[in-house]
Scaffold this motif. Sequence first.
Motif, PDB file in Angstrom:
ATOM      1  N   SER A  44      -3.414   7.844  -1.189  1.00 48.89           N
ATOM      2  CA  SER A  44      -2.593   8.059  -2.379  1.00 48.89           C
ATOM      3  C   SER A  44      -1.805   9.353  -2.214  1.00 48.89           C
ATOM      4  N   THR A  46      12.752   3.019  -5.535  1.00 52.31           N
ATOM      5  CA  THR A  46      12.615   2.334  -6.822  1.00 52.31           C
ATOM      6  C   THR A  46      13.557   2.977  -7.822  1.00 52.31           C
ATOM      7  N   ASN A  94       5.673  -0.707 -10.583  1.00 56.13           N
ATOM      8  CA  ASN A  94       5.223  -0.780  -9.189  1.00 56.13           C
ATOM      9  C   ASN A  94       6.183  -1.604  -8.339  1.00 56.13           C
ATOM     10  N   LYS A  95       6.259  -1.236  -7.071  1.00 59.37           N
ATOM     11  CA  LYS A  95       7.021  -2.017  -6.094  1.00 59.37           C
ATOM     12  C   LYS A  95       6.201  -2.091  -4.825  1.00 59.37           C
ATOM     13  N   GLU A  96       5.986  -3.298  -4.328  1.00 65.93           N
ATOM     14  CA  GLU A  96       5.156  -3.483  -3.132  1.00 65.93           C
ATOM     15  C   GLU A  96       5.995  -3.876  -1.934  1.00 65.93           C
ATOM     16  N   THR A 125       2.737   0.545  -1.601  1.00 68.78           N
ATOM     17  CA  THR A 125       3.080   0.329  -3.004  1.00 68.78           C
ATOM     18  C   THR A 125       3.619   1.635  -3.570  1.00 68.78           C
ATOM     19  N   GLN A 141       4.878   3.613  -6.958  1.00 68.10           N
ATOM     20  CA  GLN A 141       4.650   3.570  -8.398  1.00 68.10           C
ATOM     21  C   GLN A 141       5.431   4.694  -9.059  1.00 68.10           C
TER      22      GLN A 141
END
Lengths: 108, 114
Positions: free
Chosen positions: A20, A50, A55-57, A62, A64
């Motif tokens: 993270s 983004t 969220n975008k994977e 990913t 966020q």
Amino acid sequence: QKEVEQDPGPLSVPEGAIVSLNCTYSNSAFQYFMWYRQYSRKGPELLMYTYSSGNKEDGRFTAQVDKSSKYISLFIRDSQPSDSATYLCAMKHGKLTFGQGTILTVHP
Amino acid sequence: NAGVMQNPRHLVRRRGQEARLRCSPMKGHSHVYWYRQLPEEGLKFMVYLQKENIIDESGMPKERFSAEFPKEGPSILRIQQVVRGDSAAYFCASSPPDTVYEQYFGPGTRLTVT
């Protein structure tokens, strides 16, 4: 106070761990949010971008964005030694403003 | 499609000399950006150019630094009378005209001032 704050780490994790990476920002005018990966002695490489909160994977990655908290994250699943690099968050309002970068090492 | 090209990759200059850094954007890209990266620091925006125009130079030091992107040829970042504090990695990025948030970086020029 810097416009974009990023914990420089370093961060060291075993292979397969979930990573993270986080940034906070102060300028609510930022519109686009990006994550770049930079290997040693190389130029930054765009990983993800983004625009809105949520969220975008993309594969193991990913991104966020939480605009209400002015907080963005990048999660790396099943981390690999090849993910070892410096990760830079960047935000755009007019020009790009970068975080300091987080150094990540993934141990086999 | 070749990526963003920068040359030289490494440049050594003595204090007081001039440094000229070149950047060729990706094919089809008309926007060029220059950034400086100091040791232990993130990338700092310097200047944003389009062909024959400086759009935003808010990150450029007021003296000794200049940039251009002529109609033909690469973009040039010029540093006159270099000082030791100019030692850094200088990165160029380019973007197509319709997606300016998507910047693609070159490998950088590492300038060392002795």
